[in-house]
Design an enzyme around this catalytic site. Structure first.
Site, PDB file in Angstrom:
ATOM      1  N   LYS A  11       0.745  -1.110   0.055  1.00 45.37           N
ATOM      2  CA  LYS A  11      -0.076  -0.086  -0.088  1.00 45.37           C
ATOM      3  C   LYS A  11       0.856   1.223  -0.003  1.00 45.37           C
ATOM      4  O   LYS A  11       2.066   1.241   0.220  1.00 45.37           O
ATOM      5  CB  LYS A  11      -0.893  -0.059   1.317  1.00 45.37           C
ATOM      6  N   TYR A  51     -12.709  -1.800  -2.579  1.00 44.47           N
ATOM      7  CA  TYR A  51     -13.228  -1.988  -1.267  1.00 44.47           C
ATOM      8  C   TYR A  51     -14.657  -2.008  -0.869  1.00 44.47           C
ATOM      9  O   TYR A  51     -14.853  -1.389   0.136  1.00 44.47           O
ATOM     10  CB  TYR A  51     -12.385  -0.885  -0.028  1.00 44.47           C
ATOM     11  N   PHE A  59     -14.988   3.754   8.787  1.00 44.90           N
ATOM     12  CA  PHE A  59     -13.354   4.041   8.427  1.00 44.90           C
ATOM     13  C   PHE A  59     -13.367   4.264   6.869  1.00 44.90           C
ATOM     14  O   PHE A  59     -12.434   4.508   6.357  1.00 44.90           O
ATOM     15  CB  PHE A  59     -12.413   3.071   8.954  1.00 44.90           C
ATOM     16  N   ARG A  87      -1.210 -14.390   4.254  1.00 40.89           N
ATOM     17  CA  ARG A  87      -2.114 -13.550   5.291  1.00 40.89           C
ATOM     18  C   ARG A  87      -1.023 -13.890   6.653  1.00 40.89           C
ATOM     19  O   ARG A  87      -1.045 -13.126   7.429  1.00 40.89           O
ATOM     20  CB  ARG A  87      -3.512 -14.313   5.320  1.00 40.89           C
ATOM     21  N   THR A  93      -4.776  -7.461  10.986  1.00 41.80           N
ATOM     22  CA  THR A  93      -5.019  -5.886  10.589  1.00 41.80           C
ATOM     23  C   THR A  93      -4.349  -4.842  11.500  1.00 41.80           C
ATOM     24  O   THR A  93      -3.864  -3.855  10.914  1.00 41.80           O
ATOM     25  CB  THR A  93      -6.325  -5.714  10.307  1.00 41.80           C
ATOM     26  N   ARG A 104       3.392  -6.612   9.021  1.00 44.42           N
ATOM     27  CA  ARG A 104       2.625  -5.634   9.861  1.00 44.42           C
ATOM     28  C   ARG A 104       3.204  -5.076  11.081  1.00 44.42           C
ATOM     29  O   ARG A 104       3.151  -4.052  11.735  1.00 44.42           O
ATOM     30  CB  ARG A 104       0.996  -5.728   9.709  1.00 44.42           C
ATOM     31  N   ASN A 114      -1.498   0.025   7.318  1.00 51.15           N
ATOM     32  CA  ASN A 114      -0.846  -1.366   7.686  1.00 51.15           C
ATOM     33  C   ASN A 114      -0.060  -2.075   6.476  1.00 51.15           C
ATOM     34  O   ASN A 114      -0.140  -3.199   6.668  1.00 51.15           O
ATOM     35  CB  ASN A 114      -2.082  -2.201   8.190  1.00 51.15           C
ATOM     36  N   HIS A 117      -1.883  -5.379   1.702  1.00 51.95           N
ATOM     37  CA  HIS A 117      -3.425  -6.134   1.565  1.00 51.95           C
ATOM     38  C   HIS A 117      -2.799  -7.432   0.953  1.00 51.95           C
ATOM     39  O   HIS A 117      -1.959  -7.667   0.265  1.00 51.95           O
ATOM     40  CB  HIS A 117      -4.126  -5.396   0.393  1.00 51.95           C
ATOM     41  N   GLU A 128      -9.918 -10.315  -7.158  1.00 52.94           N
ATOM     42  CA  GLU A 128      -8.797  -9.266  -7.134  1.00 52.94           C
ATOM     43  C   GLU A 128      -8.038  -9.498  -8.189  1.00 52.94           C
ATOM     44  O   GLU A 128      -7.269  -8.605  -8.740  1.00 52.94           O
ATOM     45  CB  GLU A 128      -8.163  -9.495  -5.449  1.00 52.94           C
TER      46      GLU A 128
HETATM   47  P1  ATP Z   1      -6.711  -5.954   3.695  1.00 49.86           P
HETATM   48  O1  ATP Z   1      -8.079  -6.172   3.115  1.00 49.86           O
HETATM   49  O2  ATP Z   1      -6.092  -4.755   3.193  1.00 49.86           O
HETATM   50  O3  ATP Z   1      -5.803  -7.137   3.043  1.00 49.86           O
HETATM   51  P2  ATP Z   1      -7.304  -6.965   6.104  1.00 49.86           P
HETATM   52  O4  ATP Z   1      -8.208  -8.085   5.400  1.00 49.86           O
HETATM   53  O5  ATP Z   1      -6.476  -7.382   7.301  1.00 49.86           O
HETATM   54  O6  ATP Z   1      -6.793  -6.210   5.154  1.00 49.86           O
HETATM   55  P3  ATP Z   1      -9.954  -5.671   6.376  1.00 49.86           P
HETATM   56  O7  ATP Z   1     -10.913  -5.696   7.460  1.00 49.86           O
HETATM   57  O8  ATP Z   1     -10.469  -6.140   5.112  1.00 49.86           O
HETATM   58  O9  ATP Z   1      -8.762  -6.017   7.224  1.00 49.86           O
HETATM   59  O10 ATP Z   1      -9.903  -3.909   6.230  1.00 49.86           O
HETATM   60  C1  ATP Z   1      -9.383  -3.522   4.925  1.00 49.86           C
HETATM   61  C2  ATP Z   1      -8.481  -2.266   5.310  1.00 49.86           C
HETATM   62  O11 ATP Z   1      -9.216  -1.323   5.769  1.00 49.86           O
HETATM   63  C3  ATP Z   1      -7.434  -2.757   6.501  1.00 49.86           C
HETATM   64  O12 ATP Z   1      -6.312  -3.270   5.669  1.00 49.86           O
HETATM   65  C4  ATP Z   1      -7.154  -1.242   6.643  1.00 49.86           C
HETATM   66  O13 ATP Z   1      -6.248  -0.729   6.042  1.00 49.86           O
HETATM   67  C5  ATP Z   1      -8.352  -0.501   7.010  1.00 49.86           C
HETATM   68  N1  ATP Z   1      -9.149  -0.676   8.197  1.00 49.86           N
HETATM   69  C6  ATP Z   1      -9.717  -1.719   8.611  1.00 49.86           C
HETATM   70  N2  ATP Z   1     -10.306  -1.625  10.056  1.00 49.86           N
HETATM   71  C7  ATP Z   1      -9.868  -0.430  10.320  1.00 49.86           C
HETATM   72  C8  ATP Z   1     -10.145   0.494  11.303  1.00 49.86           C
HETATM   73  N3  ATP Z   1     -10.931   0.007  12.340  1.00 49.86           N
HETATM   74  N4  ATP Z   1     -10.148   1.733  11.378  1.00 49.86           N
HETATM   75  C9  ATP Z   1      -9.186   1.990  10.262  1.00 49.86           C
HETATM   76  N5  ATP Z   1      -8.946   1.372   9.051  1.00 49.86           N
HETATM   77  C10 ATP Z   1      -9.230   0.298   9.101  1.00 49.86           C
HETATM   78 MG    MG Z   2      -9.543  -7.551   3.852  1.00 51.41          MG
END
Ligand code: ATP
Ligand code: MG
Length: 134
Positions: A11, A51, A59, A87, A93, A104, A114, A117, A128
């Site tokens: 990212k 997304y 958020f 993962r 996350t 991370r 973070n 992705h 994707e």
């Molecule tokens: P990704 O989809 O990016 O691989 P992830 O699967 O670990 O991450 P998701 O729950 O899919 O987490 O959230 C997507 C992205 O949204 C996170 O990677 C982070 O950048 C952002 N995000 C998630 N939860 C929060 C939160 N509580 N506050 C702010 N940003 C968040």
């Molecule tokens: Mg995700």
């Protein structure tokens, strides 16, 4: 033995921190091969689509601002159990909850910024990869 493909994104914060090489080395050391890669920039429309599952989250607007804030490195990783393995390399996350030694835990500054992705299952991996590489 299940050879899989998964989508990984370094990212904007990861690109700004100049850790593309460090992250790709972790993939290689874990047995994953980068079979496709490109640098690109998310438009707001791309970010909305990519997304969309999070569109009702509090958020979401901040996430759009963050993910469109600079170039990203998009990669297809291939290897045994690539989806779950990636993962695992990424960590949770929230970097405060991520296991030590994960990407991370080592590099992320917050739950939002973070660094990486990774697709979270076979269906999302397929859609994707299609999203970025057609
Ligand atoms: P990704 O989809 O990016 O691989 P992830 O699967 O670990 O991450 P998701 O729950 O899919 O987490 O959230 C997507 C992205 O949204 C996170 O990677 C982070 O950048 C952002 N995000 C998630 N939860 C929060 C939160 N509580 N506050 C702010 N940003 C968040
Ligand atoms: Mg995700």
């Amino acid at each position: 033995m299940t050879i899989e493909q998964t989508l990984s994104i370094i990212k904007p914060d990861g690109v700004r921190k100049k850790i593309i090489g460090e992250i790709q080395k972790r993939f290689k050391d874990a047995g994953l091969t980068v079979i496709k890669a490109k640098m690109t920039v998310f438009t707001i429309a791309d970010a909305h689509r990519f997304y969309s599952i999070h569109k009702d989250k509090p958020f979401f607007n901040d996430l759009l601002t963050y993910i469109t804030s600079g170039p990203v490195m998009v990669q297809v990783l291939e290897g045994e159990n690539a989806i779950e393995l990636n993962r695992k390399l990424m960590g949770a996350t929230n970097p405060e909850e991520a296991e030590k030694g994960t990407i991370r835990s080592d590099f992320a500054s917050s739950i939002e910024e973070n660094v990486v992705h990774g697709s979270d299952g076979p269906d999302t991996a397929r859609t994707e990869i299609e999203f970025f590489f057609g």
